[in-house]
Design an enzyme around this catalytic site. Structure first.
Site: not given
Length: 726
Positions: A15, A18, A422, A621, A625
């Protein structure tokens, strides 16, 4: 030495108490930088300093708490595990046996409600014979777990189950053998509670198993063998035997086994299972192919570049697994409650027993009411509320080309205020082409193109590559420039045939003391058309300009509008001059433009927006960046971009389609909605259930059924995310 990240399998958790206990212990252990314990996967993701603590010592810390820990090797591509299926089969066998034994006891209880008494069913020795194996053989797993928890100074759900059922069973024995009371036997309560808890566990395991469908589906994508060319002959070898540099042959309709570069042939390849992009991608010599994609119609030969855990598929699976093992900040509430929940419930049950006996003077009622409190108060639903939704949500994202690297990012997405895009490679295709050449003085277009092509041969900027590609197409091989120097975001300089060559934007020309006034009007006209202008100077004098245009990606305008419809502010950031950037922004439907921003300044611009109190996502990308992606609250990388951008980002759009951004936000909002529903139900269930049980309105059997239902309902609610449509 760098910190190490390892995944540890933990057996014996029952549970949220734990997982919360192990989590707290690990995070307070010297040498452990960070630990996440996931009740759903029964795993811990641990970051640690190997100079301070070893993985064996970490496992021992967990073992000392009463659980069994062992490291999972994730260096190889995961395959379907039979461990979960074995656990489900074991639970099913125990459940069926328990139902068979408990059924006569339940039948007798029901008949008694209608005042129908069958002597055989009411026989105390028969009831004891049926209840005993359920209590101590089938229920052994609960006793063992409770003992281990108590031995290490903790408590969990099994402690509540053991206390409740043992009280009902032992009190029944006491009534039968010491008091001769055959009317107040509760063997059916103890047997039925254990049966219902097992039923809940069985249904919960089945439902939890479904949350891992995304991982299993991904791991099944890789073929188990590959056809390689060795010593001039084609042969099938196991996928584990494929090595970097091997030549692999792929026929129409076959699945590509590993990553590589096409050497021979052409075909269209379906990459939808990895990118979410439905249209096949054309592949020719020199193009990259990705393992797990499907070759549609042509034959290909490709050279292997990545195998095993280095392949794109393995990296995607790793990202999804780590995301599913992570925690969302909202889960901290449940963890804090779970840590003190079981001791508090035991205290409430004890108080209930005392008060019921005090006011009613009936020990039977007092004990059974206390048992009902113990049984109904299982904190399982609290522990499963968040990880089940995170697991299904991140898995669903992966199926649609949205790799979300952690629960914290999935939660933060729905709080975004600003999305910064960008320009090059994100809004635009990143594949600019030379469109115009304007000359000055005695130079012709051919000369301007040739000198520009020579200088840009060493350039890595997309605009420079476009100019070089055009010059190479016209003149073939061009000589390398001498004394080449690159000024990022501004321009390049060099020499050829003793001529000093300079190419760059307007501000770069001014910094080099080169006069550009003779061509400004024409430059402005081209910039207003959305073209980027590069000035060429020879021996310090302007020789002409070259205009390069980049087209906007398909769906970019619709994706940006979708973000605006979500009440998000959309910014565009670019190194282009103001006029060119504004022209592209107008086409894309963006009002706020940050132009003439040098690569190293992008992170500063993102930080300025954050300082204004906004939660910011940066989308890019390229290598330049990466700092901005790291600075933003959420960095989103276009999957077609560079490895650096992908590693820095928190979310990766594998298809490169900007529509993935609003789709990820929608997924985040839906996931958080599910989590809030789960947490509300879990808290509401216990807030209502415990008082009802304490006041004597719930029998232990009904309490057991409600407890089992609460966990199953939370997992089932999370599984609704599987129907989410991007």
């Amino acid at each position: 030495m760098e910190e190490i990240k390892s995944t540890i399998k933990i057996d014996g958790m029952s549970c949220a108490a734990c997982s919360a206990r192990i989590d707290k212990k690990l995070n307070n252990t010297a040498g452990v930088t960070h630990a996440n314990v996931n009740l759903l996967t029964n795993q811990a993701l641990v970051e640690y300093d190997p100079q301070v603590i070893s993985i064996g010592e970490i496992e021992k810390v967990i073992d000392n708490l009463g659980y069994q820990a062992h490291r999972i090797d994730k260096e190889t591509l995961p395959v379907d595990s039979t461990g979960d299926d074995a656990e489900i089969k074991k639970l099913k066998l125990l459940l069926v046996t328990s139902i068979i034994l408990a059924f006569p006891l339940i039948l007798n209880m029901v008949l008694m409600l209608f005042e129908i008494q069958i002597p055989l069913l009411h026989n105390p020795y028969l009831q004891m014979a049926l209840a005993t194996p359920v209590q101590f053989i089938i229920g052994y797993r609960f006793y063992r777990s409770a003992f281990l928890a108590l031995r290490s100074g903790g408590s969990n759900m099994d402690v509540l189950v053991v206390l409740g059922t043992s009280a009902a069973y032992l009190f029944s024995l006491y009534n039968v053998f010491f008091r001769g009371d055959l009317q107040n036997m509760y063997f059916e309560a103890s047997a039925t509670i254990i049966t219902l808890v097992l039923l809940g566990k069985y249904l919960e395991e089945q439902a939890k198993n479904k949350t891992s469908d995304a991982i299993r589906a991904l791991s099944r994508l890789q073929p188990r063998s590959a056809r390689v060319v060795r010593q001039g002959k084609e042969m099938d070898v196991p996928i584990e035997a494929v090595r970097t540099g091997d030549l692999v042959v792929i026929r129409p309709g076959e699945r590509i086994p590993v990553d590589g570069i096409v050497q021979e042939g052409s075909s269209s390849v379906d990459e939808s299972m990895l990118t979410g992009e439905s249209l096949p991608v054309e592949k020719r010599p020199g193009d990259a192919v990705v393992g797990a994609s499907i070759n549609k119609n042509g034959s290909l030969k490709f050279v292997v570049t990545r195998t095993g855990s280095d392949t794109t598929l393995a990296q995607i699976i790793k990202i999804v697994e780590e995301a599913q093992e992570s925690k969302a900040p909202v889960q901290k509430i449940a963890d804090q409650v779970s840590g003190i929940f079981v001791p508090a419930v035991i205290g409430i049950a004890l108080l209930t027993f005392i008060l019921q006996f005090w006011f009613n003077g009936d020990i039977n009622t007092a004990i059974i009411t206390a048992v009902a409190v113990l049984v109904i108060a299982c904190p399982c639903a609290l522990g499963l509320a968040t990880p089940t939704a995170i697991m299904v949500g991140t898995g669903k994202g992966a199926e649609n080309g949205l790799l979300i690297k952690g629960g914290e990012y999935l939660e933060l997405l729905q709080k975004l205020d600003v999305v910064v895009l960008d320009k090059t490679g994100t809004i635009t295709r990143g594949e600019p082409a030379l469109t115009d050449i304007i000359t000055l003085g005695n130079y012709g277009q051919d000369e301007v193109l040739r000198w520009a092509g020579i200088l840009e041969k060493r350039s890595e900027h997309p605009l420079g590559e476009a100019i070089y590609a055009c010059a190479q197409e016209q003149y073939g091989d061009l000589p390398d420039p001498e004394n080449f120097r690159n000024y990022p975001g501004q321009g390049v300089v060099g020499k050829s045939n003793n001529l000093a060559l300079t190419i760059g934007n307007r501000s770069f020309m001014h910094s080099q003391a080169i006069d550009s006034t003779g061509i400004e009007t024409k430059a402005m006209q081209l910039e207003e058309a959305g073209k980027t202008i590069m000035y060429l100077a020879i021996d310090g004098k302007l020789a002409g300009l070259l205009a390069v245009a980049d087209t906007i990606k398909a769906n970019a305008v619709e994706a940006i509008q979708a973000l605006k419809d979500m009440n998000l502010k959309v910014y565009m950031i670019s190194g282009d001059n103001q006029r060119t950037a504004q022209a592209i922004a107008r086409q894309a439907g963006i009002e706020t433009v940050l132009a003439e921003v040098l690569p190293e300044k992008k992170a500063e611009e993102v930080e300025k927006i954050r300082q204004s109190g906004k939660i910011v996502a940066m989308v890019g990308d390229g290598i330049n960046d990466a700092p901005a992606l790291a600075t933003a609250d959420i960095g989103i990388a276009i999957g077609t971009g560079t490895d650096v951008a992908l590693e820095t980002a928190n979310i990766v759009l594998t298809s490169g389609d900007l529509y993935g951004i609003p789709a990820a936000i929608k997924l985040s909002r839906q996931t958080m909605r599910i989590i809030k529903q789960n947490l509300f139900w879990a808290f509401f269930y216990n807030s209502i259930g415990i008082p009802f049980a304490a006041l004597g309105f719930l029998s232990p059997v009904i309490a057991g059924a409600a407890m089992a239902f609460s966990s199953v309902s939370v997992v089932s609610n999370s599984l609704r995310l599987r129907r989410f449509e991007v």
